[in-house]
Design an enzyme around this catalytic site. Structure first.
Site, PDB file in Angstrom:
ATOM      1  N   LYS A  80      33.539   6.086  -5.660  1.00  0.00           N
ATOM      2  CA  LYS A  80      34.735   4.980  -6.081  1.00  0.00           C
ATOM      3  C   LYS A  80      34.871   3.875  -5.631  1.00  0.00           C
ATOM      4  O   LYS A  80      36.051   3.426  -5.600  1.00  0.00           O
ATOM      5  CB  LYS A  80      35.536   5.865  -6.868  1.00  0.00           C
ATOM      6  CG  LYS A  80      34.846   7.267  -6.973  1.00  0.00           C
ATOM      7  CD  LYS A  80      33.616   7.348  -8.274  1.00  0.00           C
ATOM      8  CE  LYS A  80      33.659   6.778  -9.188  1.00  0.00           C
ATOM      9  NZ  LYS A  80      32.481   5.994 -10.265  1.00  0.00           N
ATOM     10  N   HIS A 122      27.422   7.759   1.659  1.00  0.00           N
ATOM     11  CA  HIS A 122      28.125   8.102   1.453  1.00  0.00           C
ATOM     12  C   HIS A 122      28.629   8.911   2.399  1.00  0.00           C
ATOM     13  O   HIS A 122      29.625   8.747   3.026  1.00  0.00           O
ATOM     14  CB  HIS A 122      28.982   8.594   0.372  1.00  0.00           C
ATOM     15  CG  HIS A 122      28.589   8.137  -1.140  1.00  0.00           C
ATOM     16  ND1 HIS A 122      29.260   6.646  -1.804  1.00  0.00           N
ATOM     17  CD2 HIS A 122      28.422   8.649  -2.979  1.00  0.00           C
ATOM     18  CE1 HIS A 122      29.130   6.264  -2.913  1.00  0.00           C
ATOM     19  NE2 HIS A 122      29.318   7.522  -3.651  1.00  0.00           N
ATOM     20  N   SER A 133      40.065   6.644 -10.121  1.00  0.00           N
ATOM     21  CA  SER A 133      39.126   5.734 -10.297  1.00  0.00           C
ATOM     22  C   SER A 133      37.576   7.774 -10.117  1.00  0.00           C
ATOM     23  O   SER A 133      37.387   8.280 -11.308  1.00  0.00           O
ATOM     24  CB  SER A 133      38.061   5.471  -9.584  1.00  0.00           C
ATOM     25  OG  SER A 133      37.236   4.991 -10.090  1.00  0.00           O
TER      26      SER A 133
HETATM   27  P1  A3P Z   1      37.779   2.315 -12.022  1.00  0.00           P
HETATM   28  O1  A3P Z   1      37.170   3.526 -12.258  1.00  0.00           O
HETATM   29  O2  A3P Z   1      38.780   1.893 -11.520  1.00  0.00           O
HETATM   30  O3  A3P Z   1      36.977   1.267 -13.272  1.00  0.00           O
HETATM   31  P2  A3P Z   1      31.773   3.083  -6.889  1.00  0.00           P
HETATM   32  O4  A3P Z   1      30.397   2.213  -8.218  1.00  0.00           O
HETATM   33  O5  A3P Z   1      32.381   3.432  -5.830  1.00  0.00           O
HETATM   34  O6  A3P Z   1      31.603   4.887  -7.674  1.00  0.00           O
HETATM   35  O7  A3P Z   1      32.788   2.242  -8.068  1.00  0.00           O
HETATM   36  C1  A3P Z   1      33.209   2.584  -9.101  1.00  0.00           C
HETATM   37  C2  A3P Z   1      33.734   1.590  -9.474  1.00  0.00           C
HETATM   38  O8  A3P Z   1      34.196   0.730  -9.327  1.00  0.00           O
HETATM   39  C3  A3P Z   1      34.615   2.114 -10.599  1.00  0.00           C
HETATM   40  O9  A3P Z   1      36.187   1.477 -11.082  1.00  0.00           O
HETATM   41  C4  A3P Z   1      34.293   0.376 -10.891  1.00  0.00           C
HETATM   42  O10 A3P Z   1      35.009   0.417 -12.452  1.00  0.00           O
HETATM   43  C5  A3P Z   1      33.971  -0.407 -10.244  1.00  0.00           C
HETATM   44  N1  A3P Z   1      33.873  -1.509 -10.122  1.00  0.00           N
HETATM   45  C6  A3P Z   1      31.811  -1.695 -10.558  1.00  0.00           C
HETATM   46  N2  A3P Z   1      31.656  -3.154 -10.545  1.00  0.00           N
HETATM   47  C7  A3P Z   1      32.538  -3.595 -10.848  1.00  0.00           C
HETATM   48  C8  A3P Z   1      32.642  -5.058 -11.021  1.00  0.00           C
HETATM   49  N3  A3P Z   1      32.276  -5.785 -10.695  1.00  0.00           N
HETATM   50  N4  A3P Z   1      33.948  -5.532 -10.965  1.00  0.00           N
HETATM   51  C9  A3P Z   1      35.007  -4.684 -10.165  1.00  0.00           C
HETATM   52  N5  A3P Z   1      35.543  -3.552 -10.506  1.00  0.00           N
HETATM   53  C10 A3P Z   1      33.840  -2.598 -10.314  1.00  0.00           C
END
Ligand code: A3P
Length: 293
Positions: A46, A101, A131
């Site tokens: 996340k 991870h 998140s």
């Molecule tokens: P949120 O749940 O706070 O919206 P991961 O890919 O490591 O699982 O992380 C997911 C998080 O990154 C989510 O956060 C997601 O919305 C955010 N995210 C993914 N793409 C993004 C982008 N282009 N700009 C901003 N946040 C992004």
């Protein structure tokens, strides 16, 4: 009854998602042959993994940039330890992109020859926690939590995929000299995506012309990724992991500071105390608010 073990698989002090982890890969990671031009995206869950997968896919693959090839980011930069689609990593043409991870001590030893590159993306842990809380309540193969308070406890105890956030980032940072690694924050990407893309390109020794950089930036914005099925995992989550409701979205909010809408004053003070204790002397800066410089 605590059913954590249904969801987590612990190996050498680190928690994996039980149903997806490929233990034959993790168990033999030391022998996995690393190529000099391999690139690993390493994150605590996340923290912006999918975003970085999208950015690297756009940088490396023209067919991704102009959307002429229908390949999802999870297959462009597959998760090393989860290998969701059972790819034969040895058959992927160079340069290979991987996501992971894993903690520093479980990655392939070949990364220590310092040729292959690692991009470590980190995010302020209060937003990570928020998140993760929403994601865990949405995705059926993750342990859900009815209350936010209970999730704070699980997160701080490391009873989540990825174990303790503090151990992950500190471990990687303390061992940074063993690797060819760039640390970059989610918040820096959010505040100035173009500069972040250029910094990533410099690290990867990829020279892109202005126009291509423009396309990378445009295709990696939250709005674009949210509506581009190649670039978000909504289908994969629904089809391969299962969901508890239909309201969730892999790209949920994508902001800095959503923690302020979740933590009570008391929860924040408690978290801060632990953060200060764990992270004192840690030199990387964290951004907690969208308006912070
Ligand atoms: P949120 O749940 O706070 O919206 P991961 O890919 O490591 O699982 O992380 C997911 C998080 O990154 C989510 O956060 C997601 O919305 C955010 N995210 C993914 N793409 C993004 C982008 N282009 N700009 C901003 N946040 C992004």
């Amino acid at each position: 009854m605590d059913n954590t073990e249904e969801y987590l698989f612990e190996f050498k002090g680190y928690n994996f998602e039980r149903s997806l982890v490929k233990m034959h890969i993790v168990g033999s990671a030391d022998d996995f042959e690393i190529r000099d031009d391999d690139v690993f995206i390493v994150t605590y869950p996340k923290s912006g993994t999918i975003w970085t997968q999208q950015i690297l896919s756009l940088i490396y693959f023209e067919g991704h940039r102009n959307r002429t090839e229908d390949i999802k980011t999870i297959d462009r930069a597959p998760f090393f330890e989860y290998n969701n689609h059972n790819l034969d990593f040895t058959k992927i043409p160079s340069p290979r992109l991987f996501s992971s991870h894993l903690p520093y001590y479980l990655v392939p030893k070949g990364l220590k020859n310092k040729k292959a590159k690692i991009l470590y993306i980190y995010r302020n842990p209060k937003d990570v926690l928020v998140s993760f809380f929403h994601y865990s309540n949405w995705v059926a193969i993750l342990k859900n939590s009815e209350t936010f308070e209970n999730y704070i406890k699980m997160f701080l105890d490391g009873q989540v995929v990825g174990s303790r956030w503090f151990d992950h980032i500190k471990g990687w940072y303390e061992h940074r000299h063993d690797f060819n690694i760039l640390f970059m924050s989610y918040e820096d990407m959010k505040k100035d995506l173009r500069s972040a893309v250029l910094k990533i390109c410099r690290f990867l020794e990829k020279e892109l012309n202005e126009e291509v950089v423009d396309t990378v930036v445009k295709e990696a914005t939250f709005q674009n990724m949210k509506t581009n099925p190649q670039a978000n995992y909504n289908d994969i989550v629904k089809q391969e992991m299962g969901v508890r409701n239909n309201e969730g979205n892999f790209l949920r909010k994508g902001t800095i500071g959503d923690w302020k809408h979740h933590f009570t004053v008391e929860q924040n003070e408690r978290f801060e105390k632990i953060f200060q204790r764990e992270m004192k002397d840690f030199p990387l800066k964290f951004i907690w608010d969208i308006n912070e410089e």
